[in-house]
Every structure is written in structure tokens, then in C-alpha cells.
Design an enzyme around this catalytic site. Structure first.
Site, PDB file in Angstrom:
ATOM      1  N   ARG A 153       0.949  -1.122   0.094  1.00  0.00           N
ATOM      2  CA  ARG A 153      -0.022  -0.029   0.042  1.00  0.00           C
ATOM      3  C   ARG A 153       0.750   1.481  -0.115  1.00  0.00           C
ATOM      4  O   ARG A 153       0.463   2.403  -0.455  1.00  0.00           O
ATOM      5  CB  ARG A 153      -0.946   0.137   1.072  1.00  0.00           C
ATOM      6  CG  ARG A 153      -1.905   1.232   1.292  1.00  0.00           C
ATOM      7  CD  ARG A 153      -3.092   0.896   2.168  1.00  0.00           C
ATOM      8  NE  ARG A 153      -3.908   2.006   2.331  1.00  0.00           N
ATOM      9  CZ  ARG A 153      -4.691   2.360   1.306  1.00  0.00           C
ATOM     10  NH1 ARG A 153      -5.006   1.737   0.438  1.00  0.00           N
ATOM     11  NH2 ARG A 153      -5.458   3.361   1.510  1.00  0.00           N
ATOM     12  N   GLN A 157      -8.433  11.738   8.045  1.00  0.00           N
ATOM     13  CA  GLN A 157      -8.570  10.213   8.315  1.00  0.00           C
ATOM     14  C   GLN A 157      -7.553   9.443   7.285  1.00  0.00           C
ATOM     15  O   GLN A 157      -7.479   8.244   7.738  1.00  0.00           O
ATOM     16  CB  GLN A 157     -10.052   9.766   8.074  1.00  0.00           C
ATOM     17  CG  GLN A 157     -10.985  10.618   8.912  1.00  0.00           C
ATOM     18  CD  GLN A 157     -12.380   9.915   8.583  1.00  0.00           C
ATOM     19  OE1 GLN A 157     -12.777   9.093   9.219  1.00  0.00           O
ATOM     20  NE2 GLN A 157     -12.964  10.538   7.756  1.00  0.00           N
ATOM     21  N   ASN A 158      -7.144  10.003   6.366  1.00  0.00           N
ATOM     22  CA  ASN A 158      -6.258   9.360   5.296  1.00  0.00           C
ATOM     23  C   ASN A 158      -4.934   9.097   5.917  1.00  0.00           C
ATOM     24  O   ASN A 158      -4.120  10.040   6.532  1.00  0.00           O
ATOM     25  CB  ASN A 158      -6.290   9.970   3.943  1.00  0.00           C
ATOM     26  CG  ASN A 158      -7.744  10.060   3.273  1.00  0.00           C
ATOM     27  OD1 ASN A 158      -8.444   9.382   3.653  1.00  0.00           O
ATOM     28  ND2 ASN A 158      -7.711  11.459   2.737  1.00  0.00           N
ATOM     29  N   HIS A 198      -5.218   9.160  11.740  1.00  0.00           N
ATOM     30  CA  HIS A 198      -5.072   7.558  11.864  1.00  0.00           C
ATOM     31  C   HIS A 198      -3.797   7.306  11.325  1.00  0.00           C
ATOM     32  O   HIS A 198      -3.305   6.108  10.996  1.00  0.00           O
ATOM     33  CB  HIS A 198      -6.230   6.744  10.821  1.00  0.00           C
ATOM     34  CG  HIS A 198      -7.401   7.022  11.315  1.00  0.00           C
ATOM     35  ND1 HIS A 198      -8.568   7.132  10.285  1.00  0.00           N
ATOM     36  CD2 HIS A 198      -8.159   7.171  12.477  1.00  0.00           C
ATOM     37  CE1 HIS A 198      -9.829   7.580  10.913  1.00  0.00           C
ATOM     38  NE2 HIS A 198      -9.400   7.467  12.267  1.00  0.00           N
ATOM     39  N   THR A 217     -15.891  11.922   2.976  1.00  0.00           N
ATOM     40  CA  THR A 217     -15.921  10.861   3.969  1.00  0.00           C
ATOM     41  C   THR A 217     -17.218  10.462   4.086  1.00  0.00           C
ATOM     42  O   THR A 217     -18.167  11.434   3.963  1.00  0.00           O
ATOM     43  CB  THR A 217     -15.400  11.565   5.413  1.00  0.00           C
ATOM     44  OG1 THR A 217     -15.658  10.690   6.250  1.00  0.00           O
ATOM     45  CG2 THR A 217     -15.929  12.933   5.584  1.00  0.00           C
TER      46      THR A 217
END
Length: 227
Positions: A56, A86-87, A104, A171
Site C-alpha cells: 500500500r 482520516q487518510n 489515523h 468521507t
């Protein structure tokens, strides 16, 4: 004092070619989330988890910031703007944004397995099995997994409570506790929601719903805010 706060999710990165966290089939790039994004998965099969994030990470490094990332960076150069994301990619930073709050974590860093405050930049795209932190503990991806606390949550709440304008971009507002940030925004704050399904999102607040992709909706809203 004006303070624009932007809250971004997977939708903005999807337009740079990065797959969203959880697809319609409940899988993340062919894996069950429970098998690659939990502390239990790391304990059970660390080699699989490490390999998953190495792949990833390569995708993240190959991706490029899109028009939405670039527009937000341009807005930050002219007005007080804080981005909360959030990425786990670094596309906001590569577009030119600074001070981004990563709820995160950030996949381009590693962290100690026993002390998440010990983080390290990754040279290249891989963390090798057996690499260790200064305490002798194995290194793992700097990513907040399901079941783990979100260290940046307190800072994010404080920032949201200062927002005079609040942009929600890409989102679904389904992942908590991050999704609860909209509830921390002052009642008088002007809210924009930019997403292809914006008007269907569960927001119990008056908002400007823009049913567009981030690369279309964000530059338009930024132009309005800069006028």
C-alpha cells in the site's frame, strides 16, 4: 477570527487512484480489514500485515495530489486553514499543505511496537521484518488500527471547536471516533459537505451539501472562500 477547518476522508485520495478503506464488498484491497488493520492481526501474522502495508505504501508514493489537494493548499496560503484527515497518505503535504493532523497515522512512517510516540521516516517503500526501534521493539506501520486509541483526537476536537468554516470532504462519516468531530463544531459555523453523496450523509446540522467529487467541489468552494 476566521479559522477554516477541513476534514477529509478516503474520497479525496480515491481521485488520486488510492482505493478507499472499505469497499462495497467489505474488503480492503482484497483483505478482510480484521486481517490487516487490527492489533490482533499484527500479533497473529505480522509478516502478512507488514507486507500488506509495504504494498500500500508503494501505491501512496506513486500517487499524485489532485486538484482538491492543491486547492486546499492554495487556500492555506491565503487564510488560516487547518486540515484534519482520516487518510494515512501524505498527499496533502505533497500538495503544499502544512500542519496536517493525521488522525489515523501516516503510512510513510514507522513506529515502535511498544511505544507509538516513537516514529521514524521510512527510506523507500518498505519496513523490513526484523527492523527495530531504539528500544529494541519491532517496527510496524505508523497507522492507527481498529481497537487502538486515536492519539490526535484531542487536538482535532480542540481545532474543530475553533472553526468558523468547516469543510467535510470525501468521507462517509461512518468511522468513529473521527466521524463525531462534526458534533464539536460551533453552532454558528458555516458547514460545507463535498461528496458525490453529500446530501445523504448523516449530519444533523444545517449545511451546504455539494453532491460532487472532491476535484470539482473543493476548487469551487475554495474559490468562493477566497473571494
Amino acid at each position: 477570527m476566521e479559522h477554516i477547518v477541513v476534514f477529509t476522508g478516503a474520497g479525496i485520495s480515491a481521485e488520486s487512484g488510492l482505493k478507499t478503506f472499505r469497499g462495497d464488498d467489505g474488503l480492503w484491497e482484497g483483505y478482510r480489514v480484521e486481517d490487516v488493520a487490527t492489533p490482533e492481526a499484527w500479533q497473529r501474522n505480522p509478516a502478512q500485515v507488514q507486507a500488506f502495508y509495504n504494498v500500500r505504501r508503494k501505491s501512496v508514493l506513486a500517487a499524485q495530489p489532485n486538484a482538491a489537494h492543491l486547492a486546499l493548499a492554495a487556500l492555506q496560503r491565503t487564510k488560516p486553514v487547518t486540515i484534519i484527515t482520516q487518510n494515512i497518505d501524505d498527499l496533502h503535504e505533497r500538495a503544499g499543505s502544512t500542519g496536517v493532523v493525521h488522525l489515523h497515522g501516516l503510512i510513510t512512517k514507522s513506529q515502535s511496537n511498544i511505544n507509538p510516540t516513537l516514529t521514524y521516516p521510512i527510506t523507500g517503500s518498505e519496513i523490513a521484518m526484523g527492523e527495530r526501534c531504539e528500544l529494541g521493539s519491532p517496527l510496524r506501520p505508523h497507522v492507527v488500527w481498529f481497537g487502538e486509541p486515536v492519539p490526535a483526537m484531542g487536538e482535532a476536537i480542540r481545532i474543530c471547536r475553533q472553526a468558523s468554516v468547516f469543510l467535510i470532504v470525501g468521507t462517509s462519516l461512518q468511522v468513529y471516533p473521527a466521524a463525531g468531530l462534526v458534533e464539536e463544531v460551533p453552532a454558528q459555523t458555516k458547514i460545507y459537505v463535498i461528496d458525490p453523496h453529500a446530501s445523504q450523509l448523516p449530519i444533523a446540522r444545517a449545511a451546504n451539501y455539494i453532491d460532487q467529487q472532491a476535484t470539482v467541489g473543493v476548487p469551487n468552494v475554495v474559490e468562493e472562500l477566497m473571494a
